[in-house]
Scaffold this motif. Structure first.
Motif, PDB file in Angstrom:
ATOM      1  N   PRO A 173     -11.430  -4.618 -10.962  1.00 49.77           N
ATOM      2  CA  PRO A 173     -11.851  -4.066 -10.162  1.00 49.77           C
ATOM      3  C   PRO A 173     -10.827  -3.471  -9.226  1.00 49.77           C
ATOM      4  N   ARG A 174     -11.014  -2.321  -8.328  1.00 53.67           N
ATOM      5  CA  ARG A 174      -9.805  -1.895  -7.533  1.00 53.67           C
ATOM      6  C   ARG A 174     -10.338  -1.960  -6.103  1.00 53.67           C
ATOM      7  N   SER A 175      -9.434  -3.124  -5.352  1.00 54.36           N
ATOM      8  CA  SER A 175      -9.765  -3.122  -4.356  1.00 54.36           C
ATOM      9  C   SER A 175      -8.191  -3.881  -3.758  1.00 54.36           C
ATOM     10  N   LEU A 176      -7.950  -3.732  -2.456  1.00 50.49           N
ATOM     11  CA  LEU A 176      -6.713  -3.939  -1.863  1.00 50.49           C
ATOM     12  C   LEU A 176      -6.920  -5.415  -1.381  1.00 50.49           C
ATOM     13  N   ASP A 177      -5.954  -6.114  -1.597  1.00 51.98           N
ATOM     14  CA  ASP A 177      -5.842  -7.480  -1.031  1.00 51.98           C
ATOM     15  C   ASP A 177      -5.393  -7.562   0.399  1.00 51.98           C
ATOM     16  N   PRO A 178      -6.036  -7.948   1.364  1.00 50.01           N
ATOM     17  CA  PRO A 178      -5.663  -8.111   2.756  1.00 50.01           C
ATOM     18  C   PRO A 178      -4.708  -9.015   2.927  1.00 50.01           C
ATOM     19  N   THR A 179      -4.571 -10.191   2.241  1.00 44.92           N
ATOM     20  CA  THR A 179      -3.503 -10.975   2.388  1.00 44.92           C
ATOM     21  C   THR A 179      -2.270 -10.535   2.157  1.00 44.92           C
ATOM     22  N   ALA A 180      -2.183  -9.786   0.894  1.00 47.00           N
ATOM     23  CA  ALA A 180      -1.007  -9.129   0.412  1.00 47.00           C
ATOM     24  C   ALA A 180      -0.459  -8.013   1.522  1.00 47.00           C
ATOM     25  N   LEU A 181      -1.341  -7.503   2.416  1.00 49.81           N
ATOM     26  CA  LEU A 181      -1.036  -6.484   3.479  1.00 49.81           C
ATOM     27  C   LEU A 181      -0.707  -7.223   4.427  1.00 49.81           C
ATOM     28  N   ALA A 182      -1.241  -8.363   4.679  1.00 44.60           N
ATOM     29  CA  ALA A 182      -0.704  -9.201   5.956  1.00 44.60           C
ATOM     30  C   ALA A 182       0.857  -9.656   5.693  1.00 44.60           C
ATOM     31  N   GLN A 183       1.100 -10.167   4.401  1.00 46.07           N
ATOM     32  CA  GLN A 183       2.377 -10.179   4.202  1.00 46.07           C
ATOM     33  C   GLN A 183       3.381  -9.179   4.132  1.00 46.07           C
ATOM     34  N   ALA A 184       3.012  -7.974   3.736  1.00 48.99           N
ATOM     35  CA  ALA A 184       3.817  -6.681   4.146  1.00 48.99           C
ATOM     36  C   ALA A 184       3.943  -6.466   5.329  1.00 48.99           C
ATOM     37  N   MET A 185       3.143  -6.822   6.293  1.00 49.57           N
ATOM     38  CA  MET A 185       3.575  -6.543   7.479  1.00 49.57           C
ATOM     39  C   MET A 185       4.572  -7.525   8.060  1.00 49.57           C
ATOM     40  N   ASP A 186       4.565  -8.626   7.582  1.00 49.26           N
ATOM     41  CA  ASP A 186       5.502  -9.795   8.090  1.00 49.26           C
ATOM     42  C   ASP A 186       6.680  -9.549   7.306  1.00 49.26           C
ATOM     43  N   TYR A 187       6.723  -9.330   5.749  1.00 53.64           N
ATOM     44  CA  TYR A 187       7.964  -9.415   5.075  1.00 53.64           C
ATOM     45  C   TYR A 187       8.581  -8.043   4.552  1.00 53.64           C
ATOM     46  N   ALA A 439       2.532  -4.064  14.684  1.00 53.38           N
ATOM     47  CA  ALA A 439       1.363  -4.258  13.833  1.00 53.38           C
ATOM     48  C   ALA A 439       0.098  -4.246  14.475  1.00 53.38           C
ATOM     49  N   SER A 440       0.217  -5.269  15.382  1.00 46.90           N
ATOM     50  CA  SER A 440      -1.236  -5.255  16.184  1.00 46.90           C
ATOM     51  C   SER A 440      -1.690  -4.074  16.667  1.00 46.90           C
ATOM     52  N   ALA A 441      -0.860  -3.202  17.200  1.00 50.09           N
ATOM     53  CA  ALA A 441      -1.277  -1.903  17.630  1.00 50.09           C
ATOM     54  C   ALA A 441      -1.490  -0.967  16.812  1.00 50.09           C
ATOM     55  N   LEU A 442      -0.546  -1.110  15.801  1.00 48.33           N
ATOM     56  CA  LEU A 442      -1.004  -0.075  14.721  1.00 48.33           C
ATOM     57  C   LEU A 442      -2.290  -0.154  13.632  1.00 48.33           C
ATOM     58  N   MET A 443      -2.604  -1.355  13.358  1.00 47.90           N
ATOM     59  CA  MET A 443      -3.703  -1.850  12.342  1.00 47.90           C
ATOM     60  C   MET A 443      -5.066  -1.679  12.976  1.00 47.90           C
ATOM     61  N   SER A 444      -5.951  -1.019  12.347  1.00 52.49           N
ATOM     62  CA  SER A 444      -7.378  -0.973  13.029  1.00 52.49           C
ATOM     63  C   SER A 444      -8.148  -2.374  13.280  1.00 52.49           C
ATOM     64  N   ASP A 445      -9.049  -2.268  13.995  1.00 53.61           N
ATOM     65  CA  ASP A 445      -9.653  -3.527  14.244  1.00 53.61           C
ATOM     66  C   ASP A 445     -10.333  -4.136  13.008  1.00 53.61           C
ATOM     67  N   SER A 446     -10.816  -3.166  11.780  1.00 48.21           N
ATOM     68  CA  SER A 446     -11.439  -3.701  10.678  1.00 48.21           C
ATOM     69  C   SER A 446     -10.212  -4.397   9.774  1.00 48.21           C
ATOM     70  N   THR A 447      -9.074  -3.727   9.729  1.00 48.06           N
ATOM     71  CA  THR A 447      -7.897  -4.275   8.961  1.00 48.06           C
ATOM     72  C   THR A 447      -7.530  -5.577   9.715  1.00 48.06           C
ATOM     73  N   LEU A 448      -7.397  -5.650  10.969  1.00 49.76           N
ATOM     74  CA  LEU A 448      -6.815  -6.876  11.438  1.00 49.76           C
ATOM     75  C   LEU A 448      -8.047  -7.999  11.123  1.00 49.76           C
ATOM     76  N   ILE A 606       7.252   3.409  11.404  1.00 49.68           N
ATOM     77  CA  ILE A 606       6.029   3.024  11.514  1.00 49.68           C
ATOM     78  C   ILE A 606       5.041   4.214  10.667  1.00 49.68           C
ATOM     79  N   LEU A 607       5.663   5.409  10.801  1.00 46.51           N
ATOM     80  CA  LEU A 607       5.042   6.576  10.002  1.00 46.51           C
ATOM     81  C   LEU A 607       5.121   6.282   8.599  1.00 46.51           C
ATOM     82  N   VAL A 608       6.418   5.916   8.136  1.00 53.29           N
ATOM     83  CA  VAL A 608       6.727   5.639   6.718  1.00 53.29           C
ATOM     84  C   VAL A 608       5.746   4.699   6.225  1.00 53.29           C
ATOM     85  N   VAL A 609       5.383   3.533   6.934  1.00 57.00           N
ATOM     86  CA  VAL A 609       4.508   2.439   6.515  1.00 57.00           C
ATOM     87  C   VAL A 609       3.104   3.093   6.429  1.00 57.00           C
TER      88      VAL A 609
END
Length: 626
Positions: A173-187, A439-448, A606-609
């Motif tokens: 399946p093709r779906s984004l891993d939200p945990t990996a995205l959270a890691q990217a926001m931190d690291y 990050a908390s201001a950039l990401m949407s409510d559903s992504t957070l 921010i725009l690059v991300v």
């Protein structure tokens, strides 16, 4: 050097069906191996290879079969000590039909089993199918230089060198891993064994895994065969350590010069690539070719230093200006397979393209020195911050020693507050990633919400480090376990193999790495001088200006990137698209674009991300052709 793919199924299939699927998987990564394709299949297993011919060009084709047992091997990488292993195996009675390291690896695995991997010097990912035992063994090199991704499907397992090959299988399946995205926001990257695709994991570096075709479902139990040394065992003095480092690095360079095709070196003008180029010039029997990239932005351009090293070492130097077209950017993400939050991949992509245009299939680089020998400013933060905490008002100006040149002293209190608040679930985790304080201001409510729902999955993402070692030592362990396979080596592999170029990293010879982790951090980071031990070792070999200069990352500056591709970024981040994909808050991105257009370059990161995450979505989540 190749790209490999394969599948294991507990539901027997027609060989033609498996061959067709494997051929399609191999074709998806033909860029990794433009010199040929090979496919093996039986009722339970299929293996495929795309070959980049480097050693034994006429005789190293894959998949390779072990005639006495019928075992079949596909292998991506290079075994640098294959000639010594070949002699050892020949003394045991083996005969060889080729001069390839692939045949040596196959014989080693059939002779020594799992113990063979600890004898290997090099970079590798392999798959060995033994039809008599109905078992498949997967293995990956110690540091994760060569990739091996995999996905479980209802009737078994698929694996490959690239995610896009796995996606050929209709049941991945093709779906984004939200945990990996959270890691990217931190690291800034997904921490292995995760990838950005929820269904796809990596075989961790330094691990092997055996699975059986009779298991339903297939059981994956990766086992570690290599650890970084945790105990200090330094030589008697810094001078002796510098001499040992010169010896180890020289041996590593000499091993990596072996190829049946021409070899070149990347040369940025920094201490790492300069050391590799100088030692290559010292040991090469042919004129050494060096390649460097220049930037229009003056503060990012290191070309005078690269020319200085080239003149000093007598290389034949090739220099070109960083230039990308808008159509290059989707290709970058297609090869990268990750929405990384750095621009490091841009010069690496262009360097590999230029190397291939110049006729080189093998290039030596300075990758890994920063993570092993303490080259990042983050380590300096670890040394400075406890000292500053004791008298912040008086000692804050010390931050100017590690922050970018020209930092406004009036901004130091806000920098200090940010560094103290940076994501940190371990005291030695380097302070970094200023761009994601929004990050908390950039990401949407559903992504957070999606990231928060999976927060429990992050409890073990930070590996254990030796508690008795210093904080900087512990940070180096985290760099080796997290940043190297999650970012540095991922970028090096994908961007070079996008153009069929093999990247070799002398600083990441496992013997040199083991030695370096037995050396105390204060020898590597002396005061606030990064890579002090390497600079001492290279002082007799390189110009003084190279050994004395401060590290400058090889990366296109974010403001330059946003200015260059402003129209495309505006289109990709159009409010309607932002709302439809729902990763980010449209109002926040609109404000960031407006601020950038008004001269506020601080929003470029921010725009690059946001830009690259949208490109990743279009390439891998919204497309059946990736």
């Amino acid at each position: 050097m190749c790209g490999i793919a394969g599948l294991l199924t507990n539901a027997p299939r027609q060989k033609r069906e498996i061959q067709a699927l494997l051929s399609a998987m191999a074709q998806r990564m033909a860029h990794r191996g433009p010199d040929g394709e090979g496919v093996f299949a039986d009722a339970h297993c299929g293996l495929a290879s795309r070959r980049l011919a480097i050693i034994d060009i006429p005789g190293g084709s894959q998949p390779m079969v072990h005639a006495p047992t019928g075992a079949v091997l596909v292998f991506n990488g290079e075994i640098y000590n294959y000639q010594e292993l070949r002699a050892e195996l020949a003394a045991l009675g083996h005969t060889f039909a080729t001069r390839s390291d692939t045949e040596v690896l196959l014989a080693a695995l059939m002779t020594w089993g799992k113990d063979a991997v600890v004898r290997l010097h090099g970079m590798f990912a392999f798959a060995l199918w033994e039809p008599q035992r109905r078992t498949l063994t997967l293995g990956r090199d110690r540091l994760g230089k060569k990739p091996l991704v995999m996905a479980q499907v209802p009737d078994g397992l698929v694996f490959a060198s690239e995610i896009k090959s796995l996606l050929v299988h209709p049941q991945v399946p093709r779906s984004l891993d939200p945990t990996a995205l959270a890691q990217a926001m931190d690291y800034g990257f997904a921490v292995p064994p995760r990838t950005f695709m929820r269904a796809v994991t990596q075989l961790p570096p330094g691990h092997w895994c055996t699975v059986c075709a009779d298991d339903a479902p297939v059981r994956l139990r990766p086992q570690r065969y290599w650890h970084l040394p945790e105990d200090l065992d330094p030589p008697a003095s810094r001078a002796e350590a510098a001499a040992q480092l010169t010896h180890l690095l020289s041996e590593s360079v000499v091993q990596r010069l072996h190829a049946d095709v021409p070899v070149a070196c990347y040369l940025s003008g920094g201490i790492d690539s300069s050391a590799v180029a100088a030692l290559t010039a010292r040991h090469s029997t042919a004129p050494v070719q060096t390649i460097s990239i220049t930037f229009a932005e003056h503060h990012s351009d290191e070309s005078p230093f690269a020319r200085m090293v080239s003149r000093h070492t007598g290389t034949q130097h090739h220099e070109f200006r960083c230039h990308l077209e808008p159509e290059d950017l989707p290709r970058l993400i297609w090869h990268l397979e990750a929405p990384l939050v750095t621009l490091l991949h841009l010069p690496l992509y262009l360097l590999a393209r230029t190397a291939r245009e110049l006729g080189f299939r093998v290039v030596l680089c300075g990758d890994g020195s920063d993570e092993v020998l303490a080259g990042y400013d983050y380590f300096k933060f670890l040394k400075l911050l406890p000292f500053i905490e004791r008298a912040p008002q008086r000692r804050l100006p010390l931050l100017c020693r590690v922050l970018p040149p020209g930092t406004d002293r009036g901004a130091l209190p806000s920098w200090y507050a940010h560094l103290k608040a940076a994501p940190c679930r371990h005291p030695s985790l380097p302070y970094r990633f200023q761009a994601f304080r929004f990050a908390s201001a950039l990401m949407s409510d559903s992504t957070l919400a999606a990231m928060a729902a999976k927060a429990h999955e992050r409890s073990e993402e930070i590996p254990a480090v030796p508690p008795a070692r210093s904080l900087v030592d512990q940070a180096l362990f985290l760099e080796a376990h997290m940043r190297l396979p999650g970012l540095t080596l991922l970028l090096g592999d994908t961007m070079s193999m996008a153009h069929g170029v093999e990247l070799r990293s002398p600083f990441l010879d496992h013997r040199l790495v083991e030695w370096a982790f037995r050396i105390p951090a204060h020898w590597k980071l002396r005061g606030l001088t990064e890579k002090a031990l390497l600079k001492s070792a290279m002082a007799p070999i390189l110009p003084a200006a190279i050994c004395q200069r401060r590290k400058q990352p090889l990366a296109a500056p974010a403001p330059w990137f946003v200015r260059t591709f402003r129209e495309m970024i505006g289109d990709i981040l159009a409010p309607a698209t932002v709302r439809r994909l729902d990763y980010f808050r449209p109002q926040f991105l609109e404000a960031a674009l407006a601020r950038f257009d008004a001269g506020g370059e601080d929003t470029a990161g921010i725009l690059v991300v946001a830009f690259f995450l949208h490109l990743f979505h279009e390439q891998f989540l919204n497309s059946a052709t990736a």
